[in-house]
Design a protein around this motif. Structure first.
Motif, PDB file in Angstrom:
ATOM      1  N   ARG A 100       0.831  -1.214   0.000  1.00 45.73           N
ATOM      2  CA  ARG A 100       0.000   0.000   0.000  1.00 45.73           C
ATOM      3  C   ARG A 100       0.861   1.258   0.000  1.00 45.73           C
ATOM      4  O   ARG A 100       0.574   2.225  -0.729  1.00 45.73           O
ATOM      5  CB  ARG A 100      -0.941  -0.020   1.215  1.00 45.73           C
ATOM      6  N   ASP A 101       1.921   1.254   0.800  1.00 45.71           N
ATOM      7  CA  ASP A 101       2.819   2.411   0.835  1.00 45.71           C
ATOM      8  C   ASP A 101       3.516   2.604  -0.510  1.00 45.71           C
ATOM      9  O   ASP A 101       3.699   3.732  -0.973  1.00 45.71           O
ATOM     10  CB  ASP A 101       3.861   2.242   1.943  1.00 45.71           C
ATOM     11  N   ALA A 102       3.915   1.492  -1.129  1.00 42.25           N
ATOM     12  CA  ALA A 102       4.623   1.568  -2.405  1.00 42.25           C
ATOM     13  C   ALA A 102       3.730   2.152  -3.500  1.00 42.25           C
ATOM     14  O   ALA A 102       4.148   3.022  -4.275  1.00 42.25           O
ATOM     15  CB  ALA A 102       5.116   0.180  -2.803  1.00 42.25           C
ATOM     16  N   PHE A 103       2.513   1.682  -3.583  1.00 41.97           N
ATOM     17  CA  PHE A 103       1.603   2.186  -4.609  1.00 41.97           C
ATOM     18  C   PHE A 103       1.212   3.641  -4.361  1.00 41.97           C
ATOM     19  O   PHE A 103       1.021   4.417  -5.303  1.00 41.97           O
ATOM     20  CB  PHE A 103       0.344   1.319  -4.678  1.00 41.97           C
ATOM     21  N   ALA A 104       1.074   4.024  -3.087  1.00 37.71           N
ATOM     22  CA  ALA A 104       0.607   5.373  -2.755  1.00 37.71           C
ATOM     23  C   ALA A 104       1.691   6.432  -2.932  1.00 37.71           C
ATOM     24  O   ALA A 104       1.384   7.623  -3.045  1.00 37.71           O
ATOM     25  CB  ALA A 104       0.090   5.406  -1.325  1.00 37.71           C
ATOM     26  N   ALA A 105       2.971   6.031  -2.941  1.00 46.21           N
ATOM     27  CA  ALA A 105       4.065   6.998  -3.037  1.00 46.21           C
ATOM     28  C   ALA A 105       4.006   7.739  -4.374  1.00 46.21           C
ATOM     29  O   ALA A 105       3.811   7.136  -5.439  1.00 46.21           O
ATOM     30  CB  ALA A 105       5.405   6.292  -2.884  1.00 46.21           C
ATOM     31  N   SER A 106       4.198   9.045  -4.331  1.00 45.56           N
ATOM     32  CA  SER A 106       4.038   9.876  -5.523  1.00 45.56           C
ATOM     33  C   SER A 106       5.070   9.580  -6.605  1.00 45.56           C
ATOM     34  O   SER A 106       4.803   9.753  -7.788  1.00 45.56           O
ATOM     35  CB  SER A 106       4.112  11.354  -5.130  1.00 45.56           C
ATOM     36  N   GLY A 107       6.269   9.134  -6.215  1.00 46.28           N
ATOM     37  CA  GLY A 107       7.318   8.918  -7.201  1.00 46.28           C
ATOM     38  C   GLY A 107       7.371   7.516  -7.763  1.00 46.28           C
ATOM     39  O   GLY A 107       8.255   7.198  -8.567  1.00 46.28           O
ATOM     40  N   THR A 108       6.441   6.630  -7.347  1.00 46.89           N
ATOM     41  CA  THR A 108       6.482   5.235  -7.789  1.00 46.89           C
ATOM     42  C   THR A 108       6.098   5.104  -9.258  1.00 46.89           C
ATOM     43  O   THR A 108       5.010   5.506  -9.669  1.00 46.89           O
ATOM     44  CB  THR A 108       5.537   4.369  -6.935  1.00 46.89           C
ATOM     45  N   ARG A 109       7.005   4.543 -10.037  1.00 46.42           N
ATOM     46  CA  ARG A 109       6.733   4.299 -11.454  1.00 46.42           C
ATOM     47  C   ARG A 109       6.279   2.857 -11.687  1.00 46.42           C
ATOM     48  O   ARG A 109       5.603   2.554 -12.658  1.00 46.42           O
ATOM     49  CB  ARG A 109       7.986   4.599 -12.272  1.00 46.42           C
ATOM     50  N   GLY A 110       6.678   1.974 -10.805  1.00 48.49           N
ATOM     51  CA  GLY A 110       6.277   0.581 -10.866  1.00 48.49           C
ATOM     52  C   GLY A 110       6.601  -0.082  -9.542  1.00 48.49           C
ATOM     53  O   GLY A 110       7.481   0.374  -8.811  1.00 48.49           O
ATOM     54  N   VAL A 111       5.876  -1.158  -9.216  1.00 46.73           N
ATOM     55  CA  VAL A 111       6.100  -1.879  -7.964  1.00 46.73           C
ATOM     56  C   VAL A 111       6.656  -3.251  -8.283  1.00 46.73           C
ATOM     57  O   VAL A 111       6.126  -3.971  -9.145  1.00 46.73           O
ATOM     58  CB  VAL A 111       4.795  -2.003  -7.144  1.00 46.73           C
ATOM     59  N   LEU A 112       7.714  -3.602  -7.581  1.00 46.56           N
ATOM     60  CA  LEU A 112       8.390  -4.877  -7.794  1.00 46.56           C
ATOM     61  C   LEU A 112       8.321  -5.686  -6.498  1.00 46.56           C
ATOM     62  O   LEU A 112       8.845  -5.255  -5.473  1.00 46.56           O
ATOM     63  CB  LEU A 112       9.840  -4.629  -8.207  1.00 46.56           C
ATOM     64  N   VAL A 113       7.667  -6.844  -6.542  1.00 44.01           N
ATOM     65  CA  VAL A 113       7.619  -7.746  -5.391  1.00 44.01           C
ATOM     66  C   VAL A 113       8.760  -8.746  -5.547  1.00 44.01           C
ATOM     67  O   VAL A 113       8.748  -9.585  -6.447  1.00 44.01           O
ATOM     68  CB  VAL A 113       6.268  -8.471  -5.296  1.00 44.01           C
ATOM     69  N   HIS A 114       9.755  -8.615  -4.677  1.00 46.81           N
ATOM     70  CA  HIS A 114      10.948  -9.470  -4.741  1.00 46.81           C
ATOM     71  C   HIS A 114      10.702 -10.681  -3.853  1.00 46.81           C
ATOM     72  O   HIS A 114      10.662 -10.571  -2.629  1.00 46.81           O
ATOM     73  CB  HIS A 114      12.158  -8.674  -4.264  1.00 46.81           C
ATOM     74  N   ILE A 115      10.539 -11.852  -4.471  1.00 45.90           N
ATOM     75  CA  ILE A 115      10.156 -13.072  -3.744  1.00 45.90           C
ATOM     76  C   ILE A 115      11.337 -14.027  -3.644  1.00 45.90           C
ATOM     77  O   ILE A 115      11.990 -14.343  -4.634  1.00 45.90           O
ATOM     78  CB  ILE A 115       8.979 -13.770  -4.443  1.00 45.90           C
ATOM     79  N   ASN A 116      11.591 -14.478  -2.435  1.00 48.67           N
ATOM     80  CA  ASN A 116      12.546 -15.563  -2.194  1.00 48.67           C
ATOM     81  C   ASN A 116      11.990 -16.372  -1.031  1.00 48.67           C
ATOM     82  O   ASN A 116      12.364 -16.174   0.122  1.00 48.67           O
ATOM     83  CB  ASN A 116      13.937 -15.013  -1.867  1.00 48.67           C
ATOM     84  N   SER A 117      11.052 -17.267  -1.338  1.00 51.32           N
ATOM     85  CA  SER A 117      10.299 -17.940  -0.282  1.00 51.32           C
ATOM     86  C   SER A 117       9.930 -19.367  -0.686  1.00 51.32           C
ATOM     87  O   SER A 117       9.551 -19.608  -1.836  1.00 51.32           O
ATOM     88  CB  SER A 117       9.026 -17.155   0.040  1.00 51.32           C
ATOM     89  N   PRO A 118       9.996 -20.306   0.279  1.00 50.56           N
ATOM     90  CA  PRO A 118       9.545 -21.672   0.011  1.00 50.56           C
ATOM     91  C   PRO A 118       8.049 -21.847   0.217  1.00 50.56           C
ATOM     92  O   PRO A 118       7.521 -22.935   0.022  1.00 50.56           O
ATOM     93  CB  PRO A 118      10.320 -22.490   1.049  1.00 50.56           C
ATOM     94  N   GLY A 119       7.359 -20.774   0.654  1.00 51.30           N
ATOM     95  CA  GLY A 119       5.925 -20.880   0.899  1.00 51.30           C
ATOM     96  C   GLY A 119       5.605 -20.786   2.375  1.00 51.30           C
ATOM     97  O   GLY A 119       6.369 -20.222   3.164  1.00 51.30           O
ATOM     98  N   GLY A 120       4.471 -21.335   2.754  1.00 48.74           N
ATOM     99  CA  GLY A 120       4.045 -21.269   4.151  1.00 48.74           C
ATOM    100  C   GLY A 120       2.543 -21.328   4.263  1.00 48.74           C
ATOM    101  O   GLY A 120       1.895 -22.167   3.642  1.00 48.74           O
ATOM    102  N   SER A 121       1.972 -20.406   5.018  1.00 49.64           N
ATOM    103  CA  SER A 121       0.543 -20.408   5.307  1.00 49.64           C
ATOM    104  C   SER A 121      -0.279 -20.082   4.059  1.00 49.64           C
ATOM    105  O   SER A 121      -0.075 -19.040   3.429  1.00 49.64           O
ATOM    106  CB  SER A 121       0.241 -19.381   6.402  1.00 49.64           C
ATOM    107  N   PRO A 122      -1.263 -20.932   3.707  1.00 46.72           N
ATOM    108  CA  PRO A 122      -2.124 -20.608   2.570  1.00 46.72           C
ATOM    109  C   PRO A 122      -2.997 -19.388   2.842  1.00 46.72           C
ATOM    110  O   PRO A 122      -3.355 -18.657   1.916  1.00 46.72           O
ATOM    111  CB  PRO A 122      -2.977 -21.870   2.379  1.00 46.72           C
ATOM    112  N   VAL A 123      -3.335 -19.161   4.105  1.00 44.64           N
ATOM    113  CA  VAL A 123      -4.141 -17.991   4.450  1.00 44.64           C
ATOM    114  C   VAL A 123      -3.343 -16.708   4.214  1.00 44.64           C
ATOM    115  O   VAL A 123      -3.813 -15.761   3.575  1.00 44.64           O
ATOM    116  CB  VAL A 123      -4.613 -18.063   5.917  1.00 44.64           C
ATOM    117  N   GLN A 124      -2.100 -16.661   4.728  1.00 39.93           N
ATOM    118  CA  GLN A 124      -1.278 -15.470   4.570  1.00 39.93           C
ATOM    119  C   GLN A 124      -0.955 -15.210   3.098  1.00 39.93           C
ATOM    120  O   GLN A 124      -1.008 -14.072   2.626  1.00 39.93           O
ATOM    121  CB  GLN A 124       0.017 -15.619   5.375  1.00 39.93           C
ATOM    122  N   ALA A 125      -0.631 -16.266   2.361  1.00 44.35           N
ATOM    123  CA  ALA A 125      -0.351 -16.102   0.928  1.00 44.35           C
ATOM    124  C   ALA A 125      -1.595 -15.610   0.192  1.00 44.35           C
ATOM    125  O   ALA A 125      -1.511 -14.741  -0.689  1.00 44.35           O
ATOM    126  CB  ALA A 125       0.130 -17.422   0.333  1.00 44.35           C
ATOM    127  N   GLY A 126      -2.760 -16.144   0.556  1.00 43.90           N
ATOM    128  CA  GLY A 126      -3.993 -15.719  -0.083  1.00 43.90           C
ATOM    129  C   GLY A 126      -4.334 -14.264   0.206  1.00 43.90           C
ATOM    130  O   GLY A 126      -4.822 -13.544  -0.673  1.00 43.90           O
TER     131      GLY A 126
END
Length: 325
Positions: A100-126
């Motif tokens: 939310r902070d990334a999208f709301a920032a005035s200077g954001t041209r694009g948002v990049l989600v950097h993932i390095n994860s084996p997974g975990g909770s289906p609820v949290q991921a959902g």
């Protein structure tokens, strides 16, 4: 030199002994006070040092995340690292706040989600997946990309599927679209050792999948149905996020829990292209400067959460909670 009577110890009335003991006691008190003062000084210095460390940690925590500078055009980065769980750094609460902070920032041209994860909770991921989908609708002019380095497996890929495009390294491990529900059984070991299980429950299935009791096939079937339903939710999310890019790949293989290299994932439609986070920022987003909006915990939170996570993981292994790994 001859001694006079005045120079000799007077032992008759014990005055000399008392004076000597008094002087020794006074000297001991002086030394004790000196040692105490040094002890207090050292403790104060240690306390000041710890406060300085805490202050530095809090400053780093504040500057990395919601308070990160947003002036000027940049690529906003939000990290999903490690296990995806309610109390981890990759919890939905923290990741979604960063998004939310990334999208709301005035200077954001694009948002990049950097993932390095084996997974975990289906609820949290959902929850993260749903928030990414919502933000894409709210900010249609701001592209949302997912980039994985080492691993985007299971819940990690669940999150990536919500992005406009997914990038990986050719050697990244991607996929594992499945659900696991594991535990142990100790019935035979208990029989050999001569240990009796003593358990009182209200509700015939309250001891569901208890590792110290023989498996009940009706309970096993119930758990299997539950896992299948969560798996279907996962598959639906991937199909919605990827659409026609999945091609004609047989679903029995694509959604079987297998993992692929980044290059193979490009071929089967799970990944769009091969690129590093810096390449995506520079060449795809067009803003080489990056700002990390990932909320960070302070020093004490990280320590307490690590202890809590260890306890939670132990309880989780006993309770047999499903996860996306």
């Amino acid at each position: 030199m001859a001694e006079t009577d005045e120079d000799l110890p007077r032992g008759g009335d014990g005055r000399w002994e008392r004076d000597t003991l008094a002087r020794l006691a006074a000297a001991g008190l002086v030394e004790q006070r000196r040692s105490r003062r040094w002890g207090i000084l050292i403790k104060l210095l240690v306390l000041l040092y710890l406060f300085a460390l805490l202050f530095a940690a809090l400053n780093v925590s504040t500057l990395t995340g919601a308070a990160a500078p947003s002036a000027g055009t940049h690529t906003a980065v939000v990290r999903v690292e490690g296990m995806i769980a309610a109390e981890s750094d990759a919890s939905a609460e923290r990741v979604n706040q960063g998004l939310r902070d990334a999208f709301a920032a005035s200077g954001t041209r694009g948002v990049l989600v950097h993932i390095n994860s084996p997974g975990g909770s289906p609820v949290q991921a959902g929850l993260i997946y749903d928030e990414m989908m919502r933000l894409r609708e709210q900010y249609p002019d701001t592209p949302l990309y997912a980039v994985t380095t080492d691993l985007a497996a299971s819940g990690g890929y669940y999150i990536a599927a919500a992005a406009d495009r997914i990038f990986a390294n050719r050697a990244s491990l991607v996929g594992s679209i499945g659900v696991r529900f594991g535990g142990f059984g100790f019935v035979e070991a208990m029989d050999k050792v001569g240990v009796d299980r003593r358990l009182i429950t209200a509700g015939e299935n309250k001891a569901l999948m208890d590792p110290f009791l023989p498996q009940d096939q009706e309970q096993v079937a119930h758990i299997q149905n539950t896992v299948n339903r969560i798996h279907e939710q996962f598959i639906t999310a991937v199909k919605k996020g990827r659409g026609d890019r999945l091609g004609e790949n047989p679903p029995d293989e694509l959604f079987s829990g297998l993992i692929w290299t980044g290059q193979e994932a490009v071929d089967n439609g799970l990944v769009d292209d091969l690129a590093s986070p810096s390449q995506v920022a520079r060449e795809i987003v067009g803003a080489e400067r990056t700002v990390d909006y990932t909320p960070r915990k302070d020093l004490f939170q990280r320590f307490s959460d690590r202890v809590g996570a260890t306890i939670a993981q132990t309880l989780k292994s006993e309770a047999l909670v499903p996860d996306l790994r």
